[in-house]
Design an enzyme around this catalytic site. Structure first.
Site, mmCIF file in Angstrom:
data_model
loop_
_atom_site.group_PDB
_atom_site.id
_atom_site.type_symbol
_atom_site.label_atom_id
_atom_site.label_comp_id
_atom_site.label_asym_id
_atom_site.label_seq_id
_atom_site.Cartn_x
_atom_site.Cartn_y
_atom_site.Cartn_z
ATOM 1 N N LYS A 79 -9.107 -86.837 -1.939
ATOM 2 C CA LYS A 79 -10.408 -87.375 -1.676
ATOM 3 C C LYS A 79 -10.810 -87.257 -0.351
ATOM 4 C CE LYS A 79 -13.492 -91.261 -2.809
ATOM 5 N NZ LYS A 79 -13.268 -92.688 -3.361
ATOM 6 N N SER A 154 -16.610 -93.872 -6.944
ATOM 7 C CA SER A 154 -17.019 -92.843 -5.918
ATOM 8 C C SER A 154 -15.901 -91.569 -6.082
ATOM 9 C CB SER A 154 -16.923 -93.305 -4.471
ATOM 10 O OG SER A 154 -15.586 -93.621 -4.360
ATOM 11 N N SER A 178 -13.511 -97.584 -8.052
ATOM 12 C CA SER A 178 -13.900 -96.288 -7.711
ATOM 13 C C SER A 178 -12.682 -95.319 -8.039
ATOM 14 C CB SER A 178 -14.188 -95.978 -5.960
ATOM 15 O OG SER A 178 -15.393 -96.701 -5.699
#
EC number: 6.3.5.7
Length: 490
Positions: A79, A154, A178
């Site tokens: 990420k 996210s 997330s």
């Protein structure tokens, strides 16, 4: 051999036995990314040249029987709010569009010791603020199951990349759900570990008392393996806990007969009928395995979203103050003075969702509002923790849906952020309390979209969560069905 859908464990065995070269594995994943990801949007950066170079070096070591490392030759995606030395790290924001870190996050140092291959950086909601991965400055991410649906956020880029067969594992971050929410929407396994289990050093901060880094994989055993690798104390991070066991695989296959699992009625009542039905079927599976599953009440559930957004926005307001156009990152042009530089840089560098949360947090922390909002939210946090500890004093785990519904249509909630915030009602409690929680595939709705099952455990008891999750996975074997369905024919 379908390299792209082999488990991490199987892939590692085939590399160690020399059935396949690291370069062949990396080339297969890069080709799939090149072919399909333009439609999905999960990668912000594909590190192709460096990945191939690293893989060929590992080929030479494989030939010489020098295959040290549990992830030797295994591709990975990270990420893009986890800093990577000499590799652009943007947090999906214009503010950090050209930011190249000079050091690696602690989790990266731990991973690199096991000799994996970094394929690239994965898309997210800007600064990890959002629940649909439509808030990235660069491009939105689409759900591999249905590209008209959101992948969740996210960590939507991480979830989509794993589900689509672009990487066997990825790292995400979880502030209010997330990791787990996109794992649920994309039909994969996502673990939010106990706060302090994994170092946050090198994670671009959203809300420091809530943020956790965790693994995202296609099955439970692979997930446990990655958490074993990245867990541990860190002198650079005072929130990590020393001397805590990170052995999850040795107990993952034990019998769960007699295990006590609680289902809060508040978690199920707000879910759609399809999600509710899936959770009730999961209850039957656990009972068939000998577990005791009983309904309980968590009366403070109704306060979770309010407390979470006040605390997280307050911490975001403080953490993002460093992005001012002076030290690093985006800097506005054509300014008249210092105040104008601050205003224009932050107005142009941040997206609308980030600005919304900064404004909310700044308001909450301001004189005259601090006691009424922030202090009250922190008191609620304590009450919510007490509520969950009371249940977990009598039960081994808390079980329920990961999300109240399945993945929704792209664009359907952009004009109603409050509706999107409410999706965190079932996940944010484990961030407020610091408890570990996992999302695993539990079923499909009538449209063929995945439904996630969440298991929440006691602090630093990820071993019990993995044990229960693995037994469910073996019994239902849904991850194999989901694997076969994912992007079939592409």
């Amino acid at each position: 051999m379908d390299i792209n859908h082999l488990s991490l464990e199987t892939l590692a065995e085939k590399i160690k036995s020399k059935d396949i070269k690291p370069s062949e594995v990396v080339e297969a994943y890069l080709e799939r990314i090149k072919t399909i990801d333009p439609e999905i949007g999960s990668f912000l950066l594909v590190n192709e040249e460096e990945a191939l170079r690293n893989a060929r070096e590992l080929d030479e070591r494989q030939a010489a029987d020098d295959m040290e490392g549990e992830l030797f030759g295994i591709p990975m995606g990270i990420k893009d709010n986890i800093v990577t030395k000499d590799v652009v790290t943007t947090a999906a924001s214009r503010m950090l569009e050209d930011f190249v870190p000079i050091y690696d996050a602690t989790v990266m140092e731990k991973l690199y010791k096991e000799n994996p291959v970094l394929l690239g950086k994965l898309n997210l909601d800007e600064f990890a603020m959002g629940g649909s991965n439509e808030n990235s400055y660069f491009k939105e991410v689409k759900n591999p199951w249905n590209t008209k649906k959101v992948p969740g956020g996210s960590s939507g880029g991480s979830a989509a990349a794993v589900a689509a067969g672009f990487v066997p594992f990825a790292l995400g971050s979880d502030t209010g759900g997330s990791i787990r929410q996109p794992a649920s929407y994309c039909g994969i396994v996502g673990m939010k570990p106990t706060y302090g289990r994994v170092s946050r050093y090198g994670l671009i901060a959203f809300a420091s008392s809530l943020d956790c880094i965790g693994p995202m994989t296609r099955n439970v055993r692979d997930n446990a393996k990655i958490l074993e690798i990245i867990a541990g104390s860190n002198l650079k991070d005072s929130t990590t806990m020393p001397d805590v066991s990170s052995d999850f695989l040795s107990t993952i296959d034990r019998d769960i007969k007699g295990m006590k699992i609680a289902i809060p009625k508040e978690f199920v009542d707000g879910a759609t009928d399809e999600v509710k039905s899936s959770i009730l079927k999961a209850k039957e599976v656990y009972e068939s395995l000998g577990a005791v599953v009983e309904e309980v009440s968590l009366k403070k559930t109704k306060y979770i979203v309010s407390a979470y957004f006040i605390i997280s926005s307050s911490e975001a307001s403080a953490n993002l103050a460093r992005f001012d156009g002076i030290r690093y990152g985006y800097q506005a042009e054509g300014v008249d003075n210092l105040e104008d530089l601050y205003r224009k840089t932050r107005s142009e560098g941040f997206g609308s969702e980030v600005k919304r949360r900064i404004l909310l947090g700044t308001f909450v922390l301001s004189a005259g509002h601090f006691d009424a909002h922030y202090l009250r939210a922190q008191k609620l946090r304590t009450i919510i923790t007490q509520d969950m500890n009371e249940v977990l004093s009598e039960y081994d785990l808390i079980m329920g849906p990961t999300t109240p519904s399945v993945a929704y249509d792209l664009g359907s909630k952009l004009d109603n952020p409050l509706d999107m915030y409410l999706d965190d009602v079932l996940t944010a409690s484990s961030n407020l309390t610091g408890m570990p929680a996992i999302s695993i595939p539990a079923g499909l709705n009538k449209e063929g979209m995945p439904i996630g099952l969440q298991l929440i455990g006691k602090h630093f008891d990820e071993a019990t969560i993995y044990n229960a999750a693995y037994q469910f996975e073996k019994k239902v074997n849904l991850h194999e069905a989901l694997k076969a369905l994912s992007l079939e024919g592409k």
